[in-house]
Write a protein that holds these residues in place. Structure first.
Motif, PDB file in Angstrom:
ATOM      1  N   GLU A  16       0.923   1.774   2.206  1.00 15.24           N
ATOM      2  CA  GLU A  16      -0.337   1.502   1.520  1.00 15.24           C
ATOM      3  C   GLU A  16      -0.454   0.007   1.183  1.00 15.24           C
ATOM      4  OE1 GLU A  16      -4.032   2.078  -0.469  1.00 15.24           O
ATOM      5  OE2 GLU A  16      -2.978   3.116   1.139  1.00 15.24           O
ATOM      6  N   VAL A  17       0.634  -0.608   0.763  1.00 15.11           N
ATOM      7  CA  VAL A  17       0.641  -2.050   0.500  1.00 15.11           C
ATOM      8  C   VAL A  17       0.301  -2.805   1.793  1.00 15.11           C
ATOM      9  CG1 VAL A  17       2.110  -4.033  -0.098  1.00 15.11           C
ATOM     10  CG2 VAL A  17       2.207  -1.933  -1.472  1.00 15.11           C
ATOM     11  N   ASP A  18       0.911  -2.406   2.890  1.00 16.27           N
ATOM     12  CA  ASP A  18       0.614  -3.044   4.181  1.00 16.27           C
ATOM     13  C   ASP A  18      -0.862  -2.890   4.536  1.00 16.27           C
ATOM     14  OD1 ASP A  18       3.281  -3.688   4.444  1.00 16.27           O
ATOM     15  OD2 ASP A  18       3.726  -2.110   5.906  1.00 16.27           O
ATOM     16  N   ARG A  19      -1.394  -1.687   4.330  1.00 21.33           N
ATOM     17  CA  ARG A  19      -2.801  -1.430   4.646  1.00 21.33           C
ATOM     18  C   ARG A  19      -3.713  -2.326   3.800  1.00 21.33           C
ATOM     19  NH1 ARG A  19      -7.084   0.511   2.903  1.00 21.33           N
ATOM     20  NH2 ARG A  19      -6.249   1.283   0.946  1.00 21.33           N
ATOM     21  N   LEU A  20      -3.400  -2.439   2.524  1.00 23.33           N
ATOM     22  CA  LEU A  20      -4.197  -3.292   1.648  1.00 23.33           C
ATOM     23  C   LEU A  20      -4.131  -4.763   2.073  1.00 23.33           C
ATOM     24  CD1 LEU A  20      -3.324  -1.616  -1.745  1.00 23.33           C
ATOM     25  CD2 LEU A  20      -5.636  -1.819  -0.764  1.00 23.33           C
ATOM     26  N   SER A  59     -13.531  -9.634  -2.053  1.00 27.63           N
ATOM     27  CA  SER A  59     -12.951  -8.385  -1.537  1.00 27.63           C
ATOM     28  C   SER A  59     -11.522  -8.607  -1.046  1.00 27.63           C
ATOM     29  CB  SER A  59     -13.816  -7.828  -0.399  1.00 27.63           C
ATOM     30  OG  SER A  59     -15.096  -7.465  -0.891  1.00 27.63           O
ATOM     31  N   ALA A  60     -11.282  -9.751  -0.427  1.00 30.99           N
ATOM     32  CA  ALA A  60      -9.928 -10.086   0.034  1.00 30.99           C
ATOM     33  C   ALA A  60      -8.979 -10.195  -1.156  1.00 30.99           C
ATOM     34  CB  ALA A  60      -9.940 -11.390   0.833  1.00 30.99           C
ATOM     35  N   ARG A  61      -9.448 -10.861  -2.217  1.00 27.59           N
ATOM     36  CA  ARG A  61      -8.609 -10.996  -3.423  1.00 27.59           C
ATOM     37  C   ARG A  61      -8.341  -9.637  -4.063  1.00 27.59           C
ATOM     38  NH1 ARG A  61     -11.952 -15.414  -4.116  1.00 27.59           N
ATOM     39  NH2 ARG A  61     -13.273 -14.266  -5.572  1.00 27.59           N
ATOM     40  N   GLU A  62      -9.356  -8.785  -4.125  1.00 26.39           N
ATOM     41  CA  GLU A  62      -9.181  -7.455  -4.712  1.00 26.39           C
ATOM     42  C   GLU A  62      -8.138  -6.643  -3.955  1.00 26.39           C
ATOM     43  OE1 GLU A  62     -12.746  -5.144  -5.278  1.00 26.39           O
ATOM     44  OE2 GLU A  62     -13.818  -6.909  -5.998  1.00 26.39           O
ATOM     45  N   SER A  66      -4.547  -5.551  -5.452  1.00 26.76           N
ATOM     46  CA  SER A  66      -4.136  -4.139  -5.522  1.00 26.76           C
ATOM     47  C   SER A  66      -2.746  -3.959  -4.925  1.00 26.76           C
ATOM     48  CB  SER A  66      -5.142  -3.250  -4.786  1.00 26.76           C
ATOM     49  OG  SER A  66      -6.380  -3.251  -5.446  1.00 26.76           O
ATOM     50  N   ALA A  67      -2.495  -4.624  -3.808  1.00 29.93           N
ATOM     51  CA  ALA A  67      -1.167  -4.553  -3.186  1.00 29.93           C
ATOM     52  C   ALA A  67      -0.115  -5.132  -4.130  1.00 29.93           C
ATOM     53  CB  ALA A  67      -1.165  -5.305  -1.858  1.00 29.93           C
ATOM     54  N   ARG A  68      -0.453  -6.257  -4.745  1.00 30.90           N
ATOM     55  CA  ARG A  68       0.475  -6.902  -5.683  1.00 30.90           C
ATOM     56  C   ARG A  68       0.742  -6.002  -6.883  1.00 30.90           C
ATOM     57  NH1 ARG A  68      -1.359 -12.609  -7.790  1.00 30.90           N
ATOM     58  NH2 ARG A  68      -2.923 -11.288  -8.736  1.00 30.90           N
ATOM     59  N   SER A  69      -0.275  -5.337  -7.369  1.00 35.05           N
ATOM     60  CA  SER A  69      -0.128  -4.432  -8.509  1.00 35.05           C
ATOM     61  C   SER A  69       0.806  -3.262  -8.180  1.00 35.05           C
ATOM     62  CB  SER A  69      -1.507  -3.911  -8.926  1.00 35.05           C
ATOM     63  OG  SER A  69      -1.405  -3.031  -9.989  1.00 35.05           O
TER      64      SER A  69
END
Length: 129
Positions: A16-20, A59-62, A66-69
Motif C-alpha cells: 500500500e505504501v508503494d502504491r501511494l 494530490s502528490a503531497r497527500e 499518507s505513505a509516510r504516515s
C-alpha cells in the motif's frame, strides 16, 4: 528477513505504501506536464495551468504524506526495534520525507527529467486537468 516480508500483514501494508508513492509520483509528473504545456505569455491559460498544477502537486503531497504516515505508524509500534527491517523502514521513511519536501517547493523538472511527450498528451478528450 526483509525478503520474506511481502507475504505478511506488514508486506501487504508496504505494498500500500508503494502504491501511494506511485500515485504521488504520477500526480507529480502530471503537474510538471501541465507546467510545461503552457507558454508564460498565454494569459488565461497560464492561470488555469497554475491552478491545475497546484492541485496536482497537492494530490502528490497527500499521497506521499499518507505513505509516510503509514510508515510512521509501523515504526512507532516498535515491533521491529534493532532489526534490519527497522533500518529499511527508517530509510524508506527518510526518502519519502525528502520527496515530500521537494513537492512543497513545486520545482520545475530537473534537466533530463522534463515531461515526455506521452505524458503531455491527453489520453481521452475528457481527461481535462
Amino acid at each position: 528477513e526483509p525478503a520474506d516480508v511481502r507475504a505478511t500483514d506488514l508486506g501487504r501494508t508496504l505494498v500500500e505504501v508503494d502504491r501511494l508513492m506511485l500515485e504521488s509520483w504520477n500526480f507529480h509528473r502530471a503537474a510538471l506536464a501541465v507546467q510545461s504545456s503552457v507558454d508564460v505569455h498565454d494569459g488565461d491559460r497560464v492561470d488555469a495551468a497554475k491552478e491545475s498544477s497546484n492541485m496536482l502537486f497537492g494530490s502528490a503531497r497527500e499521497s506521499a504524506a499518507s505513505a509516510r504516515s503509514i510508515l510512521d505508524d509501523i515504526i512507532a509500534r516498535g515491533q521491529y526495534v534493532n532489526s534490519e527491517l527497522e533500518d529499511a523502514l527508517q530509510e524508506r521513511l527518510t526518502a519519502i520525507s525528502k520527496y515530500v519536501a521537494t513537492l512543497r517547493t513545486k520545482p520545475a523538472a530537473p534537466d533530463g527529467t522534463h515531461p515526455l511527450l506521452a505524458e503531455m498528451l491527453r489520453a481521452e478528450p475528457w481527461d481535462d486537468l
